[in-house]
Scaffold this motif. Structure first.
Motif, short mmCIF file in Angstrom:
data_model
loop_
_atom_site.label_atom_id
_atom_site.label_comp_id
_atom_site.label_asym_id
_atom_site.label_seq_id
_atom_site.Cartn_x
_atom_site.Cartn_y
_atom_site.Cartn_z
N ASN A 69 39.35 -11.56 -45.41
CA ASN A 69 38.16 -12.33 -45.79
C ASN A 69 38.32 -13.78 -45.36
OD1 ASN A 69 35.60 -12.62 -47.62
ND2 ASN A 69 36.98 -14.24 -48.29
N ASP A 70 39.48 -14.37 -45.65
CA ASP A 70 39.70 -15.76 -45.27
C ASP A 70 39.81 -15.93 -43.76
OD1 ASP A 70 39.69 -16.19 -47.95
OD2 ASP A 70 41.67 -17.14 -48.06
N TYR A 71 40.30 -14.90 -43.07
CA TYR A 71 40.37 -14.96 -41.62
C TYR A 71 38.96 -15.06 -41.02
CZ TYR A 71 40.86 -13.39 -36.79
OH TYR A 71 40.79 -13.30 -35.43
N PHE A 72 38.07 -14.21 -41.48
CA PHE A 72 36.70 -14.23 -40.95
C PHE A 72 35.93 -15.46 -41.41
CE2 PHE A 72 37.08 -9.46 -40.58
CZ PHE A 72 36.94 -9.43 -39.20
N ASP A 73 36.25 -15.96 -42.61
CA ASP A 73 35.46 -17.05 -43.21
C ASP A 73 36.10 -18.42 -43.05
OD1 ASP A 73 33.68 -15.17 -44.02
OD2 ASP A 73 34.06 -15.36 -46.17
N ARG A 74 37.12 -18.54 -42.20
CA ARG A 74 37.86 -19.80 -42.15
C ARG A 74 36.96 -20.99 -41.77
NH1 ARG A 74 38.94 -16.47 -38.00
NH2 ARG A 74 39.08 -17.23 -35.84
N ASP A 75 35.96 -20.77 -40.93
CA ASP A 75 35.07 -21.87 -40.56
C ASP A 75 34.08 -22.18 -41.68
OD1 ASP A 75 36.25 -22.19 -38.06
OD2 ASP A 75 34.97 -20.66 -37.15
N PHE A 76 33.59 -21.13 -42.34
CA PHE A 76 32.69 -21.33 -43.48
C PHE A 76 33.42 -22.02 -44.62
CE2 PHE A 76 30.05 -17.53 -42.00
CZ PHE A 76 29.01 -18.33 -41.55
N ASP A 77 34.66 -21.62 -44.87
CA ASP A 77 35.41 -22.15 -46.01
C ASP A 77 35.58 -23.66 -45.94
OD1 ASP A 77 35.63 -19.70 -47.20
OD2 ASP A 77 37.68 -19.31 -46.53
N ARG A 78 35.64 -24.18 -44.74
CA ARG A 78 35.81 -25.64 -44.59
C ARG A 78 34.57 -26.40 -45.09
NH1 ARG A 78 37.73 -23.81 -39.29
NH2 ARG A 78 40.01 -23.78 -39.32
N GLN A 79 33.43 -25.71 -45.21
CA GLN A 79 32.17 -26.36 -45.59
C GLN A 79 31.83 -26.18 -47.07
OE1 GLN A 79 29.00 -25.53 -42.58
NE2 GLN A 79 30.55 -24.20 -41.63
N VAL A 80 32.69 -25.44 -47.80
CA VAL A 80 32.42 -25.16 -49.21
C VAL A 80 33.49 -25.84 -50.06
CG1 VAL A 80 32.20 -23.35 -50.95
CG2 VAL A 80 31.34 -22.96 -48.62
N ALA A 81 33.05 -26.59 -51.06
CA ALA A 81 33.98 -27.39 -51.87
C ALA A 81 35.07 -26.53 -52.51
CB ALA A 81 33.20 -28.15 -52.94
N ARG A 82 34.69 -25.35 -53.02
CA ARG A 82 35.66 -24.52 -53.73
C ARG A 82 36.70 -23.90 -52.80
NH1 ARG A 82 35.88 -19.30 -54.45
NH2 ARG A 82 33.82 -19.01 -53.53
N THR A 83 36.40 -23.76 -51.52
CA THR A 83 37.28 -23.03 -50.60
C THR A 83 37.87 -23.89 -49.48
OG1 THR A 83 35.41 -22.37 -49.21
CG2 THR A 83 36.03 -20.89 -51.01
N CYS A 84 37.53 -25.15 -49.44
CA CYS A 84 37.92 -25.98 -48.29
C CYS A 84 39.43 -26.21 -48.21
CB CYS A 84 37.18 -27.31 -48.30
SG CYS A 84 37.55 -28.36 -49.73
N GLN A 85 40.16 -25.97 -49.31
CA GLN A 85 41.61 -26.18 -49.30
C GLN A 85 42.39 -24.88 -49.13
OE1 GLN A 85 43.11 -29.21 -49.24
NE2 GLN A 85 40.98 -29.90 -49.06
N ARG A 86 41.72 -23.79 -48.79
CA ARG A 86 42.43 -22.54 -48.55
C ARG A 86 43.32 -22.68 -47.30
NH1 ARG A 86 37.77 -17.92 -49.87
NH2 ARG A 86 37.96 -18.07 -52.15
N PRO A 87 44.45 -21.98 -47.26
CA PRO A 87 45.44 -22.18 -46.19
C PRO A 87 44.90 -22.04 -44.77
CG PRO A 87 46.38 -20.87 -47.94
CD PRO A 87 44.93 -21.01 -48.27
#
Length: 304
Positions: A69-87
């Motif tokens: 999930n994080d592999y596919f969403d790594r670009d999206f995660d950077r734009q979301v406050a809750r997920t922007c600090q994921r590895p």
């Protein structure tokens, strides 16, 4: 003993975070319905071997699902406050390293398959496919939570298949109940991210339902509870089951009081569902009739 270098400790923590070892709520929400299925299929006496296999398999595949999930969403995660600090979002773990970890976790899960029958193995293949493809759904549909509901419910028919060698109607009803519950609590989860998701172009049921989100969650929870009521009638469950079901209804009502607030309250409502899963599990364990047969007319045809 020589101390472990700080960078290595940091990487190990990052891998643990990638697998959500610091956030076990997802594993618990996946385990409770699997345990429901195991106990109901075995009429309250599941084998220790199956219990250990399904517990280990659930943890491994949930961890693998988080990684992919994080592999596919790594670009999206950077734009979301809750997920922007994921590895993966921060670059602490590379995409290639994440894929290696995903493969290792899947291979470890595969090692459990020889201990299961053929039907369960086929179902496990379907569950793995859904796990891998789930992250893609938020890109083209507002119903990724519905797909997650299927993914988080596959342990139920697998538990029945492993125990009985078949999947009776009861398993599919239980799977439907759980899928409704998953959509309900994951919609609450998505409500916390809705402002960021709208900016990033991520789709969710929280966005689809809009101002009717609380009503949709209440309706889905009601369907779940009604199905559990039908299962209890059909199997002639004892009084602890009905106390647990009443308690689950009260907890669901309490969550409604949280959903009108801010992001933190929506997240709290999501986390609160662990207690619903636990309570229903206790009700099944304590409420199963010793004979495992219905003592009053059932309302779920062909359940057993």
């Amino acid at each position: 003993m020589q101390a472990t270098p700080a960078p290595l400790r940091q990487r190990l923590r990052a891998y643990a975070t990638l697998m959500r070892m610091d956030r076990p709520i997802g594993t618990l929400l996946l385990l409770w319905p699997t345990y429901w299925g195991l106990w109901l299929a075995a009429r309250g006496t599941p084998s220790l071997g199956l219990f250990l296999i399904f517990t280990a398999g659930t943890w491994l595949m949930r961890s693998a699902g988080c990684v992919i999930n994080d592999y596919f969403d790594r670009d999206f995660d950077r734009q979301v406050a809750r997920t922007c600090q994921r590895p993966l979002a921060t670059g602490l773990i590379t995409s290639r390293a994440a894929l290696r970890l995903f493969v290792i976790l899947c291979l470890l899960a595969v090692l459990l398959l020889p201990f299961l029958n053929r039907l369960t193995i086929w179902l496990a293949g379907g569950a793995a496919f859904i796990t891998v493809t789930y992250p893609l759904f938020k890109r083209f549909t507002h119903l990724p939570q519905a797909y997650l509901g299927i993914a988080f419910s596959f342990g139920i028919p697998m538990a029945f298949a492993a125990t009985l060698g078949r999947v009776p109607a009861l398993a599919w009803w239980l799977m439907l109940a759980n899928a409704c519950w998953v959509v309900a609590y994951d919609t609450a989860y998505a409500m916390a991210d809705r402002p960021d998701d709208l900016k990033a172009g991520i789709k969710s049921t929280a966005i689809l339902f809009g101002r009717f989100d609380r009503y949709a969650i209440a309706g889905l929870q009601a369907i779940m509870l009604i199905i559990f009521f039908g299962i209890g009638i059909t199997l002639g469950m004892h009084w602890p089951y009905w106390i647990a079901l009443a308690g689950a209804a009260i907890l669901a009502a309490y969550e409604q009081s949280l959903l009108g607030g801010d992001r933190d309250q929506a997240l709290h409502a999501f986390l609160h569902n662990n207690w619903i899963g636990l309570l229903l599990f206790w009700g099944i364990v304590a409420g199963l009739a010793p004979s495992g047969t219905s003592i009053i007319p059932g309302i779920i045809p062909g359940a057993l």
